[in-house]
Every structure is written in structure tokens, then in C-alpha cells.
Design a protein around this motif. Sequence first.
Motif, mmCIF file in Angstrom:
data_model
loop_
_atom_site.group_PDB
_atom_site.id
_atom_site.type_symbol
_atom_site.label_atom_id
_atom_site.label_comp_id
_atom_site.label_asym_id
_atom_site.label_seq_id
_atom_site.Cartn_x
_atom_site.Cartn_y
_atom_site.Cartn_z
ATOM 1 N N LEU A 19 13.595 38.005 40.702
ATOM 2 C CA LEU A 19 14.768 37.350 41.278
ATOM 3 C C LEU A 19 15.387 38.215 42.356
ATOM 4 C CD1 LEU A 19 16.537 36.102 38.005
ATOM 5 C CD2 LEU A 19 15.307 34.682 39.647
ATOM 6 N N ALA A 20 16.185 37.569 43.205
ATOM 7 C CA ALA A 20 17.042 38.311 44.131
ATOM 8 C C ALA A 20 18.380 38.514 43.433
ATOM 9 C CB ALA A 20 17.221 37.538 45.430
ATOM 10 N N ILE A 21 18.831 39.781 43.371
ATOM 11 C CA ILE A 21 20.054 40.121 42.646
ATOM 12 C C ILE A 21 21.123 40.556 43.636
ATOM 13 C CG2 ILE A 21 21.066 41.533 40.821
ATOM 14 C CD1 ILE A 21 17.375 41.640 41.043
ATOM 15 N N LEU A 22 22.289 39.946 43.549
ATOM 16 C CA LEU A 22 23.437 40.303 44.376
ATOM 17 C C LEU A 22 24.471 40.981 43.483
ATOM 18 C CD1 LEU A 22 25.283 38.093 46.996
ATOM 19 C CD2 LEU A 22 26.563 39.246 45.191
ATOM 20 N N ALA A 23 24.863 42.193 43.847
ATOM 21 C CA ALA A 23 25.893 42.925 43.121
ATOM 22 C C ALA A 23 27.043 43.217 44.072
ATOM 23 C CB ALA A 23 25.333 44.223 42.547
ATOM 24 N N ALA A 24 28.247 42.938 43.651
ATOM 25 C CA ALA A 24 29.423 43.148 44.501
ATOM 26 C C ALA A 24 30.502 43.853 43.702
ATOM 27 C CB ALA A 24 29.943 41.816 45.041
ATOM 28 N N ASP A 25 31.318 44.622 44.423
ATOM 29 C CA ASP A 25 32.392 45.366 43.775
ATOM 30 C C ASP A 25 33.552 45.474 44.756
ATOM 31 O OD1 ASP A 25 32.871 47.109 41.246
ATOM 32 O OD2 ASP A 25 33.618 48.337 42.906
ATOM 33 N N ALA A 26 34.779 45.327 44.254
ATOM 34 C CA ALA A 26 35.972 45.388 45.109
ATOM 35 C C ALA A 26 36.291 46.828 45.460
ATOM 36 C CB ALA A 26 37.154 44.726 44.424
ATOM 37 N N ALA A 27 36.473 47.109 46.741
ATOM 38 C CA ALA A 27 36.829 48.452 47.205
ATOM 39 C C ALA A 27 38.328 48.667 47.032
ATOM 40 C CB ALA A 27 36.441 48.624 48.668
ATOM 41 N N GLY A 28 38.711 49.846 46.532
ATOM 42 C CA GLY A 28 40.130 50.175 46.397
ATOM 43 C C GLY A 28 40.861 49.345 45.370
ATOM 44 N N TYR A 29 40.133 48.831 44.384
ATOM 45 C CA TYR A 29 40.748 47.949 43.396
ATOM 46 C C TYR A 29 41.816 48.672 42.567
ATOM 47 C CZ TYR A 29 41.067 44.864 39.313
ATOM 48 O OH TYR A 29 41.524 44.066 38.309
ATOM 49 N N SER A 30 41.517 49.887 42.147
ATOM 50 C CA SER A 30 42.471 50.631 41.311
ATOM 51 C C SER A 30 43.765 50.909 42.056
ATOM 52 C CB SER A 30 41.840 51.945 40.835
ATOM 53 O OG SER A 30 40.706 51.688 40.033
ATOM 54 N N ARG A 31 43.662 51.260 43.340
ATOM 55 C CA ARG A 31 44.866 51.527 44.125
ATOM 56 C C ARG A 31 45.700 50.252 44.268
ATOM 57 N NH1 ARG A 31 41.097 54.256 47.207
ATOM 58 N NH2 ARG A 31 41.109 52.619 48.800
ATOM 59 N N SER A 32 45.021 49.132 44.497
ATOM 60 C CA SER A 32 45.744 47.868 44.632
ATOM 61 C C SER A 32 46.452 47.499 43.333
ATOM 62 C CB SER A 32 44.787 46.740 45.029
ATOM 63 O OG SER A 32 44.258 46.950 46.311
ATOM 64 N N MET A 33 45.790 47.742 42.194
ATOM 65 C CA MET A 33 46.405 47.443 40.899
ATOM 66 C C MET A 33 47.638 48.293 40.689
ATOM 67 S SD MET A 33 44.997 45.012 39.083
ATOM 68 C CE MET A 33 45.373 45.418 37.373
ATOM 69 N N ALA A 34 47.584 49.564 41.121
ATOM 70 C CA ALA A 34 48.732 50.446 40.945
ATOM 71 C C ALA A 34 49.921 49.977 41.774
ATOM 72 C CB ALA A 34 48.345 51.875 41.333
ATOM 73 N N ARG A 35 49.656 49.387 42.940
ATOM 74 C CA ARG A 35 50.745 48.914 43.812
ATOM 75 C C ARG A 35 51.344 47.602 43.311
ATOM 76 N NH1 ARG A 35 47.000 50.020 48.663
ATOM 77 N NH2 ARG A 35 47.538 52.124 49.314
ATOM 78 N N ASP A 36 50.455 46.627 42.962
ATOM 79 C CA ASP A 36 50.928 45.302 42.564
ATOM 80 C C ASP A 36 49.857 44.660 41.693
ATOM 81 O OD1 ASP A 36 51.776 42.706 42.269
ATOM 82 O OD2 ASP A 36 52.165 42.355 44.385
ATOM 83 N N ALA A 37 49.999 44.844 40.390
ATOM 84 C CA ALA A 37 48.959 44.375 39.470
ATOM 85 C C ALA A 37 48.796 42.861 39.521
ATOM 86 C CB ALA A 37 49.282 44.826 38.045
#
Length: 642
Positions: free
Chosen positions: A10-28
Motif C-alpha cells: 500500500l501507499a502510506i501517508l503519515a502526517a503530524d501537526a507542527a508546533g502542536y504542543s506550543r499551540s496547546m499551551a497558548r489556547d487548548a
Amino acid sequence: MQTDIRHRLLAILAADAAGYSRSMARDAMGTLAALDEARQVFRTQVALMGGRVVDTAGDSVLAVFDTAVGAVRAAVATQDELASRSSQPPAQLRLQFRIGIHVGDVIEKPDGTVYGDGVNIASRLQALAEPGGLVVSHAVEELSSEQAHANFEDIGPQQVKNIAKPVGAFRLVPVATPNSTAPVAPVAAAPAMVLPHASRRWHWVIASIVVACVIGGATATWRWQSLRHATPPVNIDEEVINRRALAVLAFSDRRGKTAGSTLADDMADAIGAQLERTGVRVIERGATMQQDPAAPEFERIGREQAVRFVLGGRVVRDGSTVRVAANLTEIATGAVYRLHEAEFKSDEEAVRSAYGRDVASALKARYYEIEGVRARLPGRDKDPVDAIVLAWRDLDRGNTQEDLERARQRFEFAAEVDPNSVDASIGLGVTHLVAFYNYFSKSPRDELDITEKVLKRALELGPANAQNLSAWAELLFLRQRPDEAFWVWQRSLEISPDDQASHLRMAIALVRQGRFADAQQHMTRASGLQPHQTRAKQWLIQCRAEAAFAQQRDEEAYEILRNWTAEFPNNGRPYLMLAAIDALHGRKAAAAANMARHRQLQPLSNIAYVVLTHPSTDPGFLAQRERLVEGLRMAGLPEGSK
């Protein structure tokens, strides 16, 4: 030991949010909302490209595809749409995703989850990407770069964690755009679209549909696929537009002119604008300004403006009442056709009315009539445009396998003459859908697979065509993807708000999801549009009957179905539900008679087939479907193969 675990390539696509932890700390809360929105974008684009989302743990997305091309196109369309949305939320809440894609062997469990080195490599490649970017393995670059129209830059072999050998990696080359910071792969140019009343907010939606629907990686098996890049001797779609082109004249309103009224001009302009929105080529009124609306020179207009029809009309004033009538003149024959007449209390009411929409609907019906007469003339059977006209008429009847076979042959003939015809390809796709719904297929699941391939081809040719999108939404719903189906139907209606078929098919789907009030709105809208095909009329009847039965108003449904059989006695579908209702209410003789008539007309139907044609994820409707199935069993319908 489990025996239903599969090894798959299969073709596998993996994605991840950049800077997610920092964004959560600012405004969860804000970040979670942005994450949910981004996940929906992933789900929609992945589904449109034939893939499926496997996991969305944390801030990641994992999806699989049968083709590398599909995975790359889904990634490009997703990044493009996310970049387009990035100007909307506050800057600190913008989520950008890194995406990695690899083609490799995976272990697939019965619940659909996947494991193995293929998944791990895609995840490691994702970590190499820039926020908003895409990195793929060498295998993906080789398989997809040409068909996906994507430019990749070789960034060399990469040693990644827990993988013994270095992985050849390629980065998607960003394309600079004025309003985007995310890399976007270049795609094949699509015809320019005019969306007169669509807000700017939807421009990126339509653009994403264009990208998402270019399905070059699908394996096409029909024989005209190999001709797709050849220059056809006839451009069918252009010829259809030319045959329907018309000039709109100012309406005749002599008393209004003396009083300074502009109603005659306003009505002509409103009708012209409405017709342009439906795809009709309209000669602007400025080109015929010198014509007297009361005595126009039709032959001169046709010669100078290269049109076959002239649309005109009159405004008649009687005290405080204003009557407006529109008519169509066929220049070659001089035949005059009445389109629509309405009465208003004032000029202002006339201008504010939906008169232009009503005229456009009437014109569509009139063209259907005129073209059908012409197509049946001797010597016209070899004209591909006339073949499409006759095919739609065969499909409109569609009550027998012979009707559908003639329609299919005519659409295929037109597609062989012009492999790039959107009209021919969508007609072929709809023919397969009708065959499926009418219980004419010995292998309904195979019929759906064929339909999907044909509709993907149609989408490639006309990604912004409302008919294409509506048919694709139908297929998504049959594949048990209701949310995505409704999303595509809405896009179809954004392009063509008065498409009767889209309203009706969406209404039936809404009934099957238990959303009766929403379904009623679309039925009401469809009822206000003048039907020109019996197929649409029968869909409306079917929708009303199914809505009544699903709400356990059996006698109301029964009366609707009886009226259906009285008007269209050779359609086998209403007899099916009639037999079930009779059986559920103890009317054994009537149930047997209705089932016998149904089996005479549609001998391939069975319980499994009926379930397949009534998809739903709504528990309430599923309970009513089970009630239908119970009645059909009691009436003697065979089980069939699941």
C-alpha cells in the motif's frame, strides 16, 4: 493463530501537526478546534482520492491508498486547502502539517489497522518535511511524479530511526503563490470557471475539488480510455453549447417605456444572467440593441451572432397588474415555444421574483424536447451529439435492461468519437448507477466497482461539473460515506443551485440518514423546478414513499406507491415496497401479486441486493430497513448472496 491478517502493498501517508504542543499551551480549546477542522480536511481529500484514514491518534493522521498517485494527490490537495484556510484563524492557532508518503508492505488486521516497516518509514519521512511540506520515498517519486504533475527534489538517502538501510527521499518543490506559504504541487490547468454568486470563501473549495478529483492513477478498463489524449474529430461538449446558444432580446413593453419603466430590460437581463449560470451561451443584449423587440429580425440575429434561438417576451400591464411572458423562437424553422408566464402586483415584485430561474428551467425542458425530435430524424443516428440526446432519453425511460443497454451503447459511441467529452462520460456513469438501482446487475458489487471507475474518469474530465459531483456523491453514499457524500452534494449545488437531480438524490440520501426535515427542504426545492425527465419525477415519488415508510406511515407510503404504479406501470421498484407493506399487514394475496409483478420486471433482485441499494449509518433508518426486509422475506423475495 489469526488467519485473516493480510500482508498488502500500500501507499502510506503519515502526517503530524507542527508546533502542536506550543499551540496547546497558548489556547487548548482553539487548537483542538483547529485540529478537528484539519482532520476533516484530511478525511475528505483522502476519501476523494480513494484512500481511507486508518488512525488519528494525538495530532497525527495515518491513511492508506491503493496507489501512490492517489496518496500524493491527496497530500497536495490537503496542504493546499489547509494553506488557504490559514488566513482565517489567529496566527498563533494555525496548524501546519508535515506529511510523509511511502509505498511498502504492511500488515493489515481485520479492524483495518496497519503495521510494519512501511508505516514506520512514512512516519520517519514525515519528520523530514517542513511544516506545510511533503517528503516521499524514492518509490513514491518514481510511481507518481509524472501522473500527479508534482515536482520533487532529491534530498539524498536518509538514515532514519529503526530502519537498517538509508531511505531515498524526495521533497515536494514549493510553487510560489501570492497568498500561500505552503508548498503546492503544480497541477494540470483546468478550464476557467465563473461562479457568479459563490462567495470568495468557496473559491478554494472548488480549487480543492479540482485537485482532488483528477484521478489519473485509477486503472481504467473501458476501451476508449486509450484515446483520451487524441484530438477528437468532434468536440461534443462545445457542439452542445453551440446548438443551445441564444440571443436574449429586451421584452416588449410599450406602455412601460412611456412611463419610464425599465422592467422590460431588467427581466431580459435577469433571464440572461440566470441562463449563463446554467451553462447556456448567451449573446448579451447589447449586441441586439438595434432590434425592435416587437418585430425582431431573427435570421439576421442568427447570422450575425451565430445562434439558433432567440429568447424574447412581452410585458402586459392591466391596471396594477403586470403579466410577463417569455418565449423561444427557433430561427431555422420559425417555430415559437412558450416558456413561462407569470403575474405580479408591481414592477418591483417582478424584478425581485425567481422568474429568471423559472424560465431557465422551462428552457431546459424545451431544449430536451426540440433536440429529441431532431435526433430522431433520418440520418442523425451517426451524429455523436444526437447519440447523447437519444441516450439520455433511453436512460430516462430506464425501465428495462434493453433501455439501459441502448443508452450505454450510445454513450460509448459518443465517447469513442470524443474521448474528452464530459457529457458522454457522465452519461455512461449515470447509466451504470441506474442499472445498479434498478436491480439489473447479476453482480451488483462489481457494478459499483465499474461505476466508480467510470465516474472517476468523468471527474477527471469535468471536476467542477455539477452532474459529475452529484453522481460522485451518490457513489460515496453507496460506499457508506455519508458525511463526505453530503459535502460533495453541497459543492454540486453551490455550482448549480437549481439542479433538480442533485436535490432529489440528496433528499433520498437524507431520508436514509433519518434527516427528514432536511430531506423535505430539498424535495420542496425540486418540486418547484419544472421536470423535463420522467426519471426525476419518479425519484421525487420514491423519496416521498421512502420518507413515509421510514416514519412508519405505511398506508401513506402505500398510497404513494400505488399512484406510482398507476403512472409508471413498467417500473418494478414500487411493487417491491408494496409487497413488503402488504406482507407486514397480513395481506398475503396482495403481497404475492405485487411480488410477482416486481420479479417479472426485475428478476435479479434479492434481499442482499435490496440492502445494498438502501445504505445508511443511521440506527433509526436501519431499523426500518430491517422491517422492509422482513416484509420482503414474508412476500417471498429470495435471500441472494451477501
